[in-house]
Design a protein around this motif. Structure first.
Motif, PDB file in Angstrom:
ATOM      1  N   SER A 131       0.825  -1.216   0.000  1.00 25.37           N
ATOM      2  CA  SER A 131       0.000   0.000   0.000  1.00 25.37           C
ATOM      3  C   SER A 131       0.852   1.256   0.000  1.00 25.37           C
ATOM      4  N   HIS A 137      -0.191  -1.746  -7.428  1.00 29.52           N
ATOM      5  CA  HIS A 137      -1.046  -1.442  -6.277  1.00 29.52           C
ATOM      6  C   HIS A 137      -2.521  -1.418  -6.686  1.00 29.52           C
ATOM      7  N   TRP A 138      -3.277  -2.321  -6.088  1.00 28.40           N
ATOM      8  CA  TRP A 138      -4.700  -2.471  -6.391  1.00 28.40           C
ATOM      9  C   TRP A 138      -5.526  -1.778  -5.326  1.00 28.40           C
ATOM     10  N   LEU A 139      -6.778  -1.466  -5.656  1.00 31.76           N
ATOM     11  CA  LEU A 139      -7.669  -0.892  -4.643  1.00 31.76           C
ATOM     12  C   LEU A 139      -8.670  -1.941  -4.190  1.00 31.76           C
ATOM     13  N   ASN A 140      -9.038  -1.868  -2.951  1.00 30.68           N
ATOM     14  CA  ASN A 140      -9.991  -2.814  -2.390  1.00 30.68           C
ATOM     15  C   ASN A 140     -11.428  -2.385  -2.715  1.00 30.68           C
ATOM     16  N   VAL A 147      -2.859   7.202  -4.915  1.00 26.52           N
ATOM     17  CA  VAL A 147      -4.154   6.968  -4.259  1.00 26.52           C
ATOM     18  C   VAL A 147      -4.141   7.376  -2.788  1.00 26.52           C
ATOM     19  N   ASN A 148      -3.152   6.870  -2.052  1.00 25.33           N
ATOM     20  CA  ASN A 148      -3.186   7.165  -0.621  1.00 25.33           C
ATOM     21  C   ASN A 148      -2.817   8.602  -0.295  1.00 25.33           C
ATOM     22  N   GLN A 160      -6.262  10.108  -0.741  1.00 24.26           N
ATOM     23  CA  GLN A 160      -7.156   9.584   0.290  1.00 24.26           C
ATOM     24  C   GLN A 160      -6.861  10.219   1.648  1.00 24.26           C
TER      25      GLN A 160
END
Ligand SMILES: NC(=O)c1ccc[n+]([C@@H]2O[C@H](COP(=O)([O-])OP(=O)(O)OC[C@H]3O[C@@H](n4cnc5c(N)ncnc54)[C@H](O)[C@@H]3O)[C@@H](O)[C@H]2O)c1
Ligand SMILES: O=C(O)[C@@H](O)[C@@H](O)[C@H](O)[C@@H](O)CO
Length: 314
Positions: free
Chosen positions: A121, A142-145, A192-193, A196
């Motif tokens: 992550s 890196h995948w998203l849940n 992404v993070n 986020q």
């Protein structure tokens, strides 16, 4: 099939690994889902069935797809599985020392030409790669849940990653109808993070300052910003809103937006009490009395509705 990749080995049959396995298997790839013991693999089997049930209920799983998933996944705790891997996705625990010990052993077992990826992550790929034999064939994927529904994949190079490696990962992601994005440099949190957590920082600051309650902040995203962001990115939204207006707002607002450097008190307290959210039954909200399962089911149903409307015909 792209770049002659047909055998995919996924290490870590948890939330992410199980869902990624289902996705590749549904697209006709042979997948070995590897974990440390049979008990975990049994849980993974169940998780995949639950995911499939939710997909079927939303009309997102055909009979053919279901058969393909059943026939293409092998569950294994044998390390020999890696000896025939064309492509490895590591989705094990997010701890550097555990990733290091995994990769130092596994990168010596896989064929020389295998492409190796980590679903970390936010750990440094350059750092993980220190344990990888021939690190030029290794990068972040890196995948998203939940990955079988969320189509974004981030591709992150470590300092030794060969450009061809990232190209192959990109092509493979496209082949299973994902939307890959590449980072030009490795930064903590990837893309992404960073977004986020920029949002979460501002949200917690506003709650702690008494400006709004958390329920209303969640509404701002569900009924306002979220609708926009499902269709447009921040640069597209600014162009549509008018850059003169955006410039004027940025001129007075940036100075006021949170730049807090430590973790907020409200998150610190929940963390210390062990209130980790849905998985412990309490977090910012209460999930006792079966609410935990309810919110996961609702999330997947809602995500599927949006995904079907927005991405299916593309
Ligand atoms: N959960 C998320 O929202 C999310 C999203 C994107 C990325 N990630 C990342 O993906 C990775 C996995 O996360 P998760 O949520 O699926 O975790 P999880 O706890 O659900 O699953 C991890 C699995 O790894 C297995 N494992 C541990 N050590 C192993 C080893 N040496 N060899 C093989 N298997 C091993 C565990 O038995 C477990 O089944 C982490 O790096 C995490 O940061 C998680
Ligand atoms: O949100 C996600 O799915 C990813 O960004 C993950 O990498 C990350 O671990 C999150 O689950 C944390 O919210």
């Amino acid at each position: 099939m792209v770049h002659n990749i047909s055998n995919i080995v996924i290490a870590g049959a948890g939330i992410m690994g199980s869902s990624i396995a289902q996705l590749f298997a549904g697209h006709g790839y042979r997948v070995v889902l590897y974990d440390i013991n049979d008990e975990v693999l049994e849980k993974s089997r169940k998780l995949i069935l639950i995911n499939q049930e939710a997909l079927a209920q939303s009309g997102g799983l055909s009979g053919k797809n279901r058969e393909s998933i059943r026939d293409n996944i092998t569950f294994s705790c044998k390390k020999e599985s890696f000896e025939r891997a064309d492509f490895v996705i590591e989705a094990i625990i997010e701890k550097m020392e555990i990733k290091h010990s995994f990769w130092s052993e596994i990168s010596a077992l896989v064929p020389e030409k295998a492409i190796l990826t980590s679903n970390t992550s936010g750990l440094s790929l350059t750092e993980i790669a220190k344990a990888v034999r021939k690190p030029e064939r290794f990068c972040g994927m890196h995948w998203l849940n939940p990955p079988h529904i969320c189509p974004l994949v981030e591709i992150i190079n470590g300092d030794k990653t060969a450009p061809e490696t990232a190209d192959i990962v990109y092509d493979l992601a496209c082949d299973i109808h994902r939307y890959p994005v590449r980072l030009k440099a490795e930064v903590p949190g990837f893309l992404v993070n960073r977004f986020q957590f920029a949002v979460l920082r501002e949200a917690m600051s506003l709650v702690e300052a008494g400006v709004a309650q958390k329920e209303d902040i969640d509404k701002v995203f569900k009924y306002g910003l979220g609708l926009r962001y499902a269709c447009l990115g921040p640069f597209e939204i600014a162009d549509l809103g008018g850059l003169d207006t955006f410039y004027n707002i940025a001129s007075y607002l940036f100075a006021d937006i949170s730049d807090k450097k430590d973790v907020h008190e409200m998150l610190e307290q929940l963390y210390r009490k062990g209130d980790f959210g849905v998985k412990t039954g309490k977090g910012f909200y209460d999930y006792s009395g079966g609410r935990d399962r309810e919110v996961i089911e609702k999330r997947d149903k809602d995500f599927m509705k949006v995904a079907k409307c927005l991405y299916e015909e593309e």
